[in-house]
Motif scaffolding. Structure first.
Motif, mmCIF file in Angstrom:
data_model
loop_
_atom_site.group_PDB
_atom_site.id
_atom_site.type_symbol
_atom_site.label_atom_id
_atom_site.label_comp_id
_atom_site.label_asym_id
_atom_site.label_seq_id
_atom_site.Cartn_x
_atom_site.Cartn_y
_atom_site.Cartn_z
ATOM 1 N N VAL A 27 0.904 -1.277 0.078
ATOM 2 C CA VAL A 27 0.065 0.047 0.019
ATOM 3 C C VAL A 27 0.781 1.240 0.093
ATOM 4 O O VAL A 27 0.454 2.098 -0.692
ATOM 5 N N PHE A 28 2.151 1.381 0.761
ATOM 6 C CA PHE A 28 2.834 2.474 0.863
ATOM 7 C C PHE A 28 3.570 2.853 -0.532
ATOM 8 O O PHE A 28 3.566 3.715 -1.017
ATOM 9 N N PHE A 29 4.054 1.450 -1.020
ATOM 10 C CA PHE A 29 4.653 1.840 -2.484
ATOM 11 C C PHE A 29 3.774 2.337 -3.542
ATOM 12 O O PHE A 29 3.781 2.779 -4.220
ATOM 13 N N LEU A 30 2.508 1.686 -3.529
ATOM 14 C CA LEU A 30 1.556 2.029 -4.606
ATOM 15 C C LEU A 30 0.843 3.349 -4.455
ATOM 16 O O LEU A 30 0.727 4.117 -5.138
ATOM 17 N N SER A 31 0.834 3.836 -3.070
ATOM 18 C CA SER A 31 0.362 5.221 -2.668
ATOM 19 C C SER A 31 1.358 6.068 -3.068
ATOM 20 O O SER A 31 1.058 7.200 -3.737
ATOM 21 N N THR A 32 2.604 5.695 -3.012
ATOM 22 C CA THR A 32 3.861 6.696 -3.639
ATOM 23 C C THR A 32 3.602 7.014 -5.239
ATOM 24 O O THR A 32 3.582 8.237 -5.550
ATOM 25 N N LEU A 33 3.068 5.892 -5.925
ATOM 26 C CA LEU A 33 2.897 6.065 -7.301
ATOM 27 C C LEU A 33 1.759 6.917 -7.557
ATOM 28 O O LEU A 33 1.773 7.925 -8.370
ATOM 29 N N PHE A 34 0.726 6.875 -6.735
ATOM 30 C CA PHE A 34 -0.366 7.675 -6.701
ATOM 31 C C PHE A 34 -0.015 9.193 -6.710
ATOM 32 O O PHE A 34 -0.448 9.993 -7.402
ATOM 33 N N THR A 35 0.715 9.356 -5.674
ATOM 34 C CA THR A 35 1.051 10.751 -5.253
ATOM 35 C C THR A 35 2.198 11.162 -6.432
ATOM 36 O O THR A 35 1.945 12.612 -6.674
ATOM 37 N N ASP A 36 2.778 10.487 -6.935
ATOM 38 C CA ASP A 36 3.499 10.942 -8.156
ATOM 39 C C ASP A 36 2.797 11.413 -9.412
ATOM 40 O O ASP A 36 2.804 12.407 -10.151
ATOM 41 N N VAL A 37 1.637 10.740 -9.441
ATOM 42 C CA VAL A 37 0.766 10.894 -10.452
ATOM 43 C C VAL A 37 0.057 12.189 -10.343
ATOM 44 O O VAL A 37 -0.193 13.312 -11.242
ATOM 45 N N VAL A 38 -0.249 12.566 -9.103
ATOM 46 C CA VAL A 38 -1.068 13.617 -8.566
ATOM 47 C C VAL A 38 -0.148 14.847 -8.599
ATOM 48 O O VAL A 38 -0.587 15.834 -9.230
ATOM 49 N N PHE A 39 0.922 14.630 -8.288
ATOM 50 C CA PHE A 39 2.109 15.626 -8.363
ATOM 51 C C PHE A 39 2.485 15.944 -9.808
ATOM 52 O O PHE A 39 2.276 17.337 -10.175
ATOM 53 N N LEU A 117 12.219 10.681 -13.216
ATOM 54 C CA LEU A 117 12.864 9.464 -12.733
ATOM 55 C C LEU A 117 12.006 8.756 -11.600
ATOM 56 O O LEU A 117 11.896 7.601 -11.595
ATOM 57 N N GLY A 118 11.575 9.841 -10.537
ATOM 58 C CA GLY A 118 10.809 9.092 -9.609
ATOM 59 C C GLY A 118 9.566 8.401 -9.939
ATOM 60 O O GLY A 118 9.140 7.349 -9.359
ATOM 61 N N LEU A 119 8.712 8.889 -11.080
ATOM 62 C CA LEU A 119 7.482 8.583 -11.197
ATOM 63 C C LEU A 119 7.897 7.117 -12.032
ATOM 64 O O LEU A 119 7.225 6.010 -11.993
ATOM 65 N N ILE A 120 9.253 7.019 -12.590
ATOM 66 C CA ILE A 120 9.394 5.838 -13.515
ATOM 67 C C ILE A 120 9.845 4.812 -12.547
ATOM 68 O O ILE A 120 9.274 3.511 -12.752
ATOM 69 N N LEU A 121 10.565 5.059 -11.608
ATOM 70 C CA LEU A 121 10.887 4.372 -10.589
ATOM 71 C C LEU A 121 9.568 3.865 -9.721
ATOM 72 O O LEU A 121 9.477 2.395 -9.556
ATOM 73 N N SER A 122 8.795 4.667 -9.511
ATOM 74 C CA SER A 122 7.533 4.062 -8.751
ATOM 75 C C SER A 122 6.700 3.117 -9.685
ATOM 76 O O SER A 122 6.356 1.942 -9.110
ATOM 77 N N LEU A 123 6.601 3.247 -10.997
ATOM 78 C CA LEU A 123 5.920 2.377 -11.950
ATOM 79 C C LEU A 123 6.597 0.969 -11.979
ATOM 80 O O LEU A 123 6.047 0.022 -12.099
ATOM 81 N N VAL A 124 8.183 1.030 -12.045
ATOM 82 C CA VAL A 124 8.871 -0.152 -12.000
ATOM 83 C C VAL A 124 8.520 -1.154 -10.799
ATOM 84 O O VAL A 124 8.243 -2.304 -10.796
ATOM 85 N N ILE A 125 8.481 -0.288 -9.342
ATOM 86 C CA ILE A 125 8.163 -0.861 -8.323
ATOM 87 C C ILE A 125 6.958 -1.542 -8.460
ATOM 88 O O ILE A 125 6.837 -2.657 -7.950
#
Length: 153
Positions: A27-39, A117-125
């Motif tokens: 949940v924490f890692f997928l939420s990071t992806l969500f915050t990246d997209v919103v950012f 980069l952060g968004l790409i890494l979140s997608l990879v994770i």
């Protein structure tokens, strides 16, 4: 009595600990992806800050889940003999290492580190977690790891 299912050795009151902990880093890692997209959509730096905190929480909870997972992995030779267990473990190690780098990068460079980069890494994770979750499901549903034995058997 028939063959016993592979045992979880990290338990509390007979309940496996690893499956109790794994929802948190996911949940924490997928939420990071969500915050990246919103950012990306809003440019609001508060979302980038939330992503750093979520990544940190994901890493810490992943380490807790990993400890229980390693205890289970080392506790029953039948688990170590499963290719699915190795793929599950290795994939999760790779995901956490990427998350560690992602966290460091964001900590070092702030909101500027999120795109791209952060968004790409979140997608990879997230993609790796999809694979390792599948393998974890195989361990339980195909190989019956940590599934209680039928007392009638």
């Amino acid at each position: 009595m028939g063959l016993r299912n592979p045992d979880s050795t990290a338990t509390i009151g007979g309940h496996p600990i690893h499956p109790m902990l794994i929802p948190f880093p996911i949940v924490f890692f997928l939420s990071t992806l969500f915050t990246d997209v919103v950012f990306w959509a809003t440019g609001n730096p508060a979302w980038a800050t939330a992503g750093v905190w979520l990544l940190g929480a994901g890493i810490l909870t992943a380490l807790a889940a990993a400890i229980a997972g390693v205890v289970d992995f080392m506790g029953d030779t039948r688990i170590r003999a499963l290719n699915d267990a190795w793929q599950h473990a290795l994939g999760n190690v790779i995901a956490v290492l990427i998350a560690l780098f992602n966290w460091y990068w964001r900590y070092q460079y702030g909101a500027d580190a999120v795109l791209p980069l952060g968004l790409i890494l979140s997608l990879v994770i997230a993609a790796i977690l999809g694979f390792t979750a599948w393998k974890g499901g195989d361990l339980v549903y195909k190989h019956r790891v940590a599934v209680e034995d039928d007392p009638r058997a």
